[in-house]
Design a protein around this motif. Structure first.
Motif, PDB file in Angstrom:
ATOM      1  N   ALA A   1       0.735  -1.279   0.085  1.00 25.67           N
ATOM      2  CA  ALA A   1      -0.157  -0.228   0.179  1.00 25.67           C
ATOM      3  C   ALA A   1       0.942   1.357  -0.090  1.00 25.67           C
TER       4      ALA A   1
ATOM      5  N   LEU B   1      -2.080   7.518  -0.689  1.00 24.97           N
ATOM      6  CA  LEU B   1      -2.293   7.499  -2.055  1.00 24.97           C
ATOM      7  C   LEU B   1      -3.588   8.045  -2.429  1.00 24.97           C
ATOM      8  N   GLY B   2      -4.626   7.769  -1.697  1.00 19.99           N
ATOM      9  CA  GLY B   2      -6.051   8.265  -1.873  1.00 19.99           C
ATOM     10  C   GLY B   2      -5.930   9.869  -1.763  1.00 19.99           C
TER      11      GLY B   2
ATOM     12  N   PHE C   1      -4.542  11.459  -4.811  1.00 21.75           N
ATOM     13  CA  PHE C   1      -5.612  11.519  -5.817  1.00 21.75           C
ATOM     14  C   PHE C   1      -6.678  12.704  -5.492  1.00 21.75           C
TER      15      PHE C   1
ATOM     16  N   ASP D   1     -15.490   1.814  -5.370  1.00 25.93           N
ATOM     17  CA  ASP D   1     -14.258   0.863  -5.097  1.00 25.93           C
ATOM     18  C   ASP D   1     -14.450  -0.600  -5.661  1.00 25.93           C
TER      19      ASP D   1
ATOM     20  N   ALA E   1     -11.255   7.744  -7.897  1.00 23.49           N
ATOM     21  CA  ALA E   1      -9.949   6.975  -7.260  1.00 23.49           C
ATOM     22  C   ALA E   1      -9.836   7.339  -5.606  1.00 23.49           C
ATOM     23  N   ALA E   2     -10.011   8.930  -5.355  1.00 23.83           N
ATOM     24  CA  ALA E   2      -9.863   9.096  -4.157  1.00 23.83           C
ATOM     25  C   ALA E   2     -10.850   8.465  -3.162  1.00 23.83           C
TER      26      ALA E   2
ATOM     27  N   ALA F   1     -12.474   5.791  -3.509  1.00 23.79           N
ATOM     28  CA  ALA F   1     -12.107   4.505  -3.649  1.00 23.79           C
ATOM     29  C   ALA F   1     -10.939   3.973  -2.751  1.00 23.79           C
ATOM     30  N   SER F   2     -10.065   5.036  -2.461  1.00 21.18           N
ATOM     31  CA  SER F   2      -8.887   4.624  -1.759  1.00 21.18           C
ATOM     32  C   SER F   2      -8.719   5.329  -0.293  1.00 21.18           C
ATOM     33  N   ALA F   3      -9.534   6.561  -0.039  1.00 26.31           N
ATOM     34  CA  ALA F   3      -9.632   7.168   1.060  1.00 26.31           C
ATOM     35  C   ALA F   3     -10.749   7.441   1.596  1.00 26.31           C
TER      36      ALA F   3
END
Length: 296
Positions: A2, A6-7, A10, A184, A242-243, A245-247
């Motif tokens: 990971a 990352l989120g 984005f 996600d 993407a953000a 989904a990731s954060a």
């Protein structure tokens, strides 16, 4: 493995795209008109996103639930929200419309944390409050050269303008929450395509009714449409999905709402625009608040 934050990266990228977007788009809007420019941008972005998703092997039509949520998010949050906001700006002007519309970020974060049961620490609440207060100050204290009233601003039209910006606000919040529910489960470029394609189809009747005549002839504006689609829709929307989904939704919304702060910096550096001291204080508050919320 990971990648840390990352989120959040984005979300910040989406904010940068949305800060640059108006700087790219304004000449295209002047040449084509608001609704014609938006229709061309939606169509161009949808086509490009499909080609990217297809090239990456991310086109999967089996998850009908996710596609339905993303399509609804595109229709409500992008097509209806953008149409209502455009008309609100037309009646109220950018300053008053932006002040009200900026409320979508704290509302989305608050509702999202409840609906998705996202735990929020007290220090995070402090950071979120500072960040949104700073963004709000950046929106309110615009450059003195900005036009305050809408093109057809009259006291009699103010009520309709406020109603439309409230509709745009509700659509933006609903669109983000619908996307968060399933984002996600779908690859970012394909998710962004589904959302943009649905928005294009839904925006078509609005475009046909309100498009008007183009203000300039020729194809010189087409590169502007392409760049605007690349920056605002393909870049901004895909990075936001993407953000999400990731954060967590609170972090994603905080950083993706930093575009007024980034806009002030860009306009000051590249165009020499002078903003009030309170706008800079608000920008600093926003950055400090976002840092507190993310590191809490």
């Amino acid at each position: 493995m990971a990648v840390p934050f990352l989120g959040e990266g984005f979300a910040l990228g989406a904010s940068v795209c949305w800060a640059i977007g108006p700087l790219v788009a304004y000449k295209g809007v002047e040449a084509l008109g608001t609704f014609r420019f938006s229709m061309y941008r939606f169509f161009t972005a949808a086509l490009a996103l499909f080609l990217i998703a297809f090239a990456l092997g991310d086109v999967h039509l089996g998850d009908t639930r996710a596609m339905a949520y993303l399509a609804a998010s595109g229709v409500i949050g992008v097509a209806l929200g953008e149409a209502a906001l455009f008309q609100a700006v037309f009646l109220l002007g950018p300053r008053r419309s932006s002040v009200i519309f900026a409320l979508h970020a704290p509302l989305t974060a608050a509702l999202g944390s409840v609906l998705f049961r996202e735990a929020v620490k007290p220090l995070t609440v402090l950071g979120v409050t500072l960040a949104f207060a700073g963004v709000y100050a950046a929106v309110i204290f615009r450059a003195p050269t900005e036009k305050a009233g809408g093109t057809y601003h009259k006291p009699a039209t103010a009520r309709l303008g406020f109603l439309l910006v409230a509709v745009a606000l509700a659509c933006q919040v609903a669109g983000a929450l619908l996307a968060k529910e399933v984002v996600d489960e779908v690859a970012p470029f394909f998710a962004s395509f589904v959302r943009t394609f649905a928005a294009t189809v839904a925006f078509l009747p609005v475009f046909l009714v309100l498009r008007g005549a183009p203000r300039a002839k020729g194809s010189a504006h087409l590169p502007i449409v392409l760049v605007s689609a690349l920056v605002s829709t393909i870049g901004g929307m895909t990075l936001l999905l993407a953000a999400l989904a990731s954060a967590g939704i609170v972090r994603a919304v905080i950083l993706s709402s930093m575009s007024p702060v980034i806009y002030i910096f860009l306009m000051s550096v590249f165009r020499g625009e002078r903003f009030p001291v309170l706008a800079w204080i608000g920008s600093i508050m926003a950055v400090v608040g976002a840092a507190i919320a993310i590191l809490a």
